[in-house]
Design an enzyme around this catalytic site. Structure first.
Site, mmCIF file in Angstrom:
data_model
loop_
_atom_site.group_PDB
_atom_site.id
_atom_site.type_symbol
_atom_site.label_atom_id
_atom_site.label_comp_id
_atom_site.label_asym_id
_atom_site.label_seq_id
_atom_site.Cartn_x
_atom_site.Cartn_y
_atom_site.Cartn_z
ATOM 1 N N HIS A 82 0.855 -1.192 0.000
ATOM 2 C CA HIS A 82 0.000 0.000 0.000
ATOM 3 C C HIS A 82 0.884 1.232 0.000
ATOM 4 C CE1 HIS A 82 -3.793 2.140 0.942
ATOM 5 N NE2 HIS A 82 -3.001 2.997 1.548
ATOM 6 N N ASP A 161 -14.020 3.436 7.360
ATOM 7 C CA ASP A 161 -13.021 4.244 6.653
ATOM 8 C C ASP A 161 -13.651 4.956 5.469
ATOM 9 O OD1 ASP A 161 -10.246 5.162 6.212
ATOM 10 O OD2 ASP A 161 -10.510 4.086 4.333
ATOM 11 N N ARG A 168 -13.078 13.371 6.125
ATOM 12 C CA ARG A 168 -11.777 14.021 6.374
ATOM 13 C C ARG A 168 -11.335 14.830 5.170
ATOM 14 N NH1 ARG A 168 -8.282 9.226 7.067
ATOM 15 N NH2 ARG A 168 -6.584 10.725 7.143
ATOM 16 N N SER A 183 -6.576 4.451 9.103
ATOM 17 C CA SER A 183 -7.255 4.283 7.814
ATOM 18 C C SER A 183 -6.534 3.221 6.964
ATOM 19 C CB SER A 183 -7.273 5.638 7.095
ATOM 20 O OG SER A 183 -7.504 5.504 5.729
ATOM 21 N N LYS A 187 -7.736 -1.122 6.573
ATOM 22 C CA LYS A 187 -8.034 -1.705 5.252
ATOM 23 C C LYS A 187 -7.095 -2.871 4.948
ATOM 24 C CE LYS A 187 -7.795 2.333 3.352
ATOM 25 N NZ LYS A 187 -7.905 3.662 2.826
HETATM 26 N N1 URA Z 1 -4.354 6.632 2.299
HETATM 27 C C1 URA Z 1 -5.357 6.060 3.007
HETATM 28 O O1 URA Z 1 -5.784 4.954 2.684
HETATM 29 N N2 URA Z 1 -5.846 6.717 4.058
HETATM 30 C C2 URA Z 1 -5.402 7.921 4.469
HETATM 31 O O2 URA Z 1 -5.877 8.442 5.449
HETATM 32 C C3 URA Z 1 -4.362 8.524 3.719
HETATM 33 C C4 URA Z 1 -3.852 7.843 2.634
#
Ligand code: URA
Length: 435
Positions: A82, A161, A168, A183, A187
């Site tokens: 990620h 999220d 946000r 966040s 995930k």
């Molecule tokens: N990427 C994400 O998945 N969440 C965030 O808060 C910032 C970048």
């Protein structure tokens, strides 16, 4: 329990309990807590921060706010990566096929671009026919069949999220380490892979503006992942200039194809080889990172990595003739050179400005409803460290917007370049690894 008391507690700099965090997440997902209270809490967290234990609890509560993927029917070690986001960041399109070609199973759920950063799903969708929506069963079947799937997050995965991130984004509460860490990790944990590699970007084009904050964010996420039994590592990578040369969806797919043939820009290739080496050792498919790098280089040279990408695109309904002959991608109406009016060594190409310029040319969206033009974007002809003479081509813009719209963008692009008189020491794209 009352939400207003939880907000006040965090506003005053106190530590929230598991019960309070649970009350917030559950109530917010069910729609019992309104957006205005959730945004007040997000702002209090941004200013007051959270302890590492609070962040771990928030991550855990978010992870369990919806479905958690069970990948146990996929044979082999499941690896995931990620990135916290960048400009020109097509790493997943190159790295995932590379590691899949070496035997790792890549079951990856990606996101869309918003604002100046691009998203892997938008890039993939620039391949005609390709759909990133799959059921859990199709996703698992595809990974078992071709070793690789990159799809959109299923509707039920981490609903907390989905709601919080959208909130946000419009309440100026994105750049908070506790909120980004929870966040990302909620995930990644809910997606079910055995190993996680995080690419934490820093610099003008990233959420973390300097390496110290990137290191703090990486440390927290790596500790959360490892404490929950997932082998987690992070690289800290530089986003002080766009990654590679292409910025914009189809343009980035074309660059990813070149990289899969071994001909990508140096920084992109380096990032993919470094991340890939870590992923293969995390998965136990290589004893050392040097051994892993050899495997990855052979996968590229033999064409296996490109074959994996073709297989994935075919499974997801994409027309592979575009991959075999990238000149088939529809070109933008206008392709215009941006000429330098200065001279010197390039010391910086502000990735934020380039990302925003690319969005204004049609490659990104300002709101979730905006429609992306897959052909739009920017191709950099020069990178940091290169010497520029007056009149050299800095980059080319690709757009279907008319001249009155793209002319001001050219000025913004020129503004993104900084020059010095002496040669520039170019740092490798990966600065550190956090284990
Ligand atoms: N990427 C994400 O998945 N969440 C965030 O808060 C910032 C970048």
């Amino acid at each position: 329990m009352r939400m207003v008391d939880i907000i006040a507690k965090k506003r005053d700099g106190n530590t929230l309990s598991r019960e309070e965090i649970h009350f917030f997440i559950e109530g917010y997902v069910k729609g019992e807590i309104p957006d205005y209270q959730a945004s007040a809490l997000a702002m209090a967290i941004l200013f007051r921060g959270m302890t590492n234990e609070e962040i771990a609890i928030l991550t855990d509560e978010m992870q369990h706010s919806g479905e958690v993927m069970d990948l146990s029917t996929i044979k082999g070690v499941k690896v995931d990566k990620h990135s916290t986001g960048g400009v020109g960041d097509k790493t997943s399109l190159v790295l995932c096929p590379m590691v899949a070609a070496c035997g790792a199973k890549v079951a990856k759920m990606s996101g869309r671009g918003l604002g100046h950063t691009g998203g892997t799903l938008d890039k993939l969708e620039s391949i005609p026919g390709l759909s990133v929506q799959e059921s859990d069963e199709e996703f698992i079947r595809q990974v078992n069949k071709v070793g690789l799937a990159i799809i959109g997050q299923t509707q039920d995965l981490v609903p907390a999220d989905k709601k919080l991130y959208a909130l946000r984004d419009v309440t100026a509460t994105v750049d908070s380490i506790p909120l980004i860490a929870s966040s990302v990790m909620s995930k990644k944990l809910a997606s079910g892979s055995d190993t996680i590699l995080l690419d934490v970007t820093f610099g003008e084009g990233a959420f973390m503006k300097d390496i110290d904050s990137a290191r703090d964010l990486a440390r927290i996420m790596v500790d959360i992942g490892n404490s929950l039994g997932r082998n987690t590592q992070a690289v800290l990578s530089d986003m002080n200039e766009p990654l590679g040369c292409a910025v914009g969806n189809a343009l980035e797919v074309e660059e990813a194809i070149s990289a899969l043939h071994g001909n990508g820009p140096k920084d992109l290739m380096e990032l993919c080889y470094t991340c890939g080496s870590i992923m293969l050792t995390q998965a136990g498919l290589a004893k050392t990172e040097q051994d892993a790098r050899g495997q990855l280089e052979r996968a590229v040279k033999s064409g296996q990595a490109f074959k994996c990408f073709i297989n994935m695109v075919e499974q997801e309904g994409g027309d592979i003739s575009y991959l075999l002959n990238p000149s088939e991608f529809k070109k933008a109406d206008h392709i215009v050179d941006v000429i330098s009016s200065k001279e010197g060594f390039i010391s910086r190409i502000n990735a934020l400005e380039i990302g925003e310029a690319s969005m204004r040319l049609g490659a990104g969206r300002e709101t979730l409803d905006d429609v992306i033009d897959p052909s739009a974007g920017i191709i950099l002809h020069k990178k940091v460290g290169d010497y520029i003479h007056f009149g050299d081509v800095l980059c080319e813009i690709h757009t279907c917007k008319d001249e009155s719209e793209y002319k001001p963008v050219i000025e913004q692009i020129r503004h993104a370049y900084e020059y010095v008189d002496v040669p520039v020491n170019v740092h490798p794209v990966v600065w550190e690894v956090v284990k």
